[in-house]
Design a protein around this motif. Structure first.
Motif, PDB file in Angstrom:
ATOM      1  N   UNK A  12       0.944  -1.467   0.221  1.00 33.18           N
ATOM      2  CA  UNK A  12       0.047  -0.063   0.117  1.00 33.18           C
ATOM      3  C   UNK A  12       0.934   1.149  -0.254  1.00 33.18           C
ATOM      4  N   UNK A  13       0.444   2.242  -0.214  1.00 34.15           N
ATOM      5  CA  UNK A  13       1.205   3.956  -0.385  1.00 34.15           C
ATOM      6  C   UNK A  13       1.296   4.425   1.161  1.00 34.15           C
ATOM      7  N   UNK A  14       0.716   3.692   2.379  1.00 38.36           N
ATOM      8  CA  UNK A  14       1.146   3.992   3.228  1.00 38.36           C
ATOM      9  C   UNK A  14       0.024   3.913   4.379  1.00 38.36           C
ATOM     10  N   UNK A  15       0.522   2.477   4.746  1.00 41.80           N
ATOM     11  CA  UNK A  15       0.145   1.575   6.213  1.00 41.80           C
ATOM     12  C   UNK A  15      -0.292   2.732   6.761  1.00 41.80           C
ATOM     13  N   UNK A  16      -1.958   1.732   7.189  1.00 41.53           N
ATOM     14  CA  UNK A  16      -2.293   2.542   8.415  1.00 41.53           C
ATOM     15  C   UNK A  16      -3.001   1.214   9.216  1.00 41.53           C
ATOM     16  N   UNK A  17      -2.550   1.641  10.555  1.00 43.68           N
ATOM     17  CA  UNK A  17      -2.931   0.457  11.404  1.00 43.68           C
ATOM     18  C   UNK A  17      -4.223   0.626  11.274  1.00 43.68           C
ATOM     19  N   UNK A  18      -4.436  -0.656  11.580  1.00 41.50           N
ATOM     20  CA  UNK A  18      -5.543  -2.005  11.586  1.00 41.50           C
ATOM     21  C   UNK A  18      -6.149  -1.312  12.587  1.00 41.50           C
ATOM     22  N   UNK A  19      -7.913  -1.216  12.956  1.00 41.37           N
ATOM     23  CA  UNK A  19      -8.545  -0.844  13.807  1.00 41.37           C
ATOM     24  C   UNK A  19      -9.244  -1.815  14.359  1.00 41.37           C
ATOM     25  N   UNK A  20      -9.370  -2.502  15.164  1.00 46.65           N
ATOM     26  CA  UNK A  20     -10.485  -4.000  15.517  1.00 46.65           C
ATOM     27  C   UNK A  20     -10.719  -4.054  16.999  1.00 46.65           C
ATOM     28  N   UNK A  21     -11.781  -4.282  17.099  1.00 45.66           N
ATOM     29  CA  UNK A  21     -13.229  -3.969  16.003  1.00 45.66           C
ATOM     30  C   UNK A  21     -13.215  -2.393  14.764  1.00 45.66           C
ATOM     31  N   UNK A  22     -13.953  -2.148  14.007  1.00 46.69           N
ATOM     32  CA  UNK A  22     -14.566  -1.550  13.427  1.00 46.69           C
ATOM     33  C   UNK A  22     -14.113  -2.615  11.848  1.00 46.69           C
ATOM     34  N   UNK A  23     -14.904  -0.847  10.923  1.00 48.19           N
ATOM     35  CA  UNK A  23     -14.383  -0.948   9.383  1.00 48.19           C
ATOM     36  C   UNK A  23     -13.220  -1.388   8.929  1.00 48.19           C
ATOM     37  N   UNK A  24     -12.960  -1.862   7.766  1.00 56.48           N
ATOM     38  CA  UNK A  24     -11.202  -1.899   7.305  1.00 56.48           C
ATOM     39  C   UNK A  24     -11.931  -0.515   6.662  1.00 56.48           C
ATOM     40  N   UNK A  25      -9.774  -0.950   6.492  1.00 58.12           N
ATOM     41  CA  UNK A  25      -9.906   0.974   5.754  1.00 58.12           C
ATOM     42  C   UNK A  25      -9.797   0.391   4.501  1.00 58.12           C
ATOM     43  N   UNK A  26     -10.581   1.473   4.076  1.00 58.54           N
ATOM     44  CA  UNK A  26     -11.002   1.568   2.387  1.00 58.54           C
ATOM     45  C   UNK A  26     -10.010   1.167   1.122  1.00 58.54           C
TER      46      UNK A  26
END
Length: 102
Positions: free
Chosen positions: A18-32
């Motif tokens: 990916x262009x820029x790694x985003x911290x995965x929030x759990x629980x919650x929505x998956x990153x777009x």
């Protein structure tokens, strides 16, 4: 039995490109997905609408998501690299008109 809390995991999965790694929030929505957000950023900038007015129906995510990715990608130099790549490739295809450049 091993505990996951103490283990270190590398980011070698499918999201590592990916262009820029985003911290995965759990629980919650998956990153777009990045390509969808990448379409929303120029839409907002071209139409000059406020970020919060980006229509959800277009599938670009929320305006705040697009704004955050714009900020994050700018911070890690994605836009500068993209600009350099385009400047390197466009003259060879005669798609860059430099007659108005100073």
């Amino acid at each position: 039995m091993s505990s996951r809390r103490g283990s270190s995991r590398t980011n070698s999965g499918p999201r590592s490109n990916r262009c820029c790694h985003h911290a995965r929030r759990f629980p919650g929505r998956k990153p777009l997905d990045d390509p969808r957000v990448l379409c929303g950023i120029p839409f907002v900038l071209h139409t000059a609408i406020p970020w919060e007015y980006l229509p959800q129906e277009l599938g670009f995510g929320s305006g705040m998501t697009c704004w955050r990715r714009l900020r994050d990608w700018n911070d890690v130099g994605v836009w500068q690299r993209l600009h350099e790549i385009l400047l390197g490739k466009l003259p060879a295809t005669d798609q860059l008109d430099m007659s108005r450049a100073r």
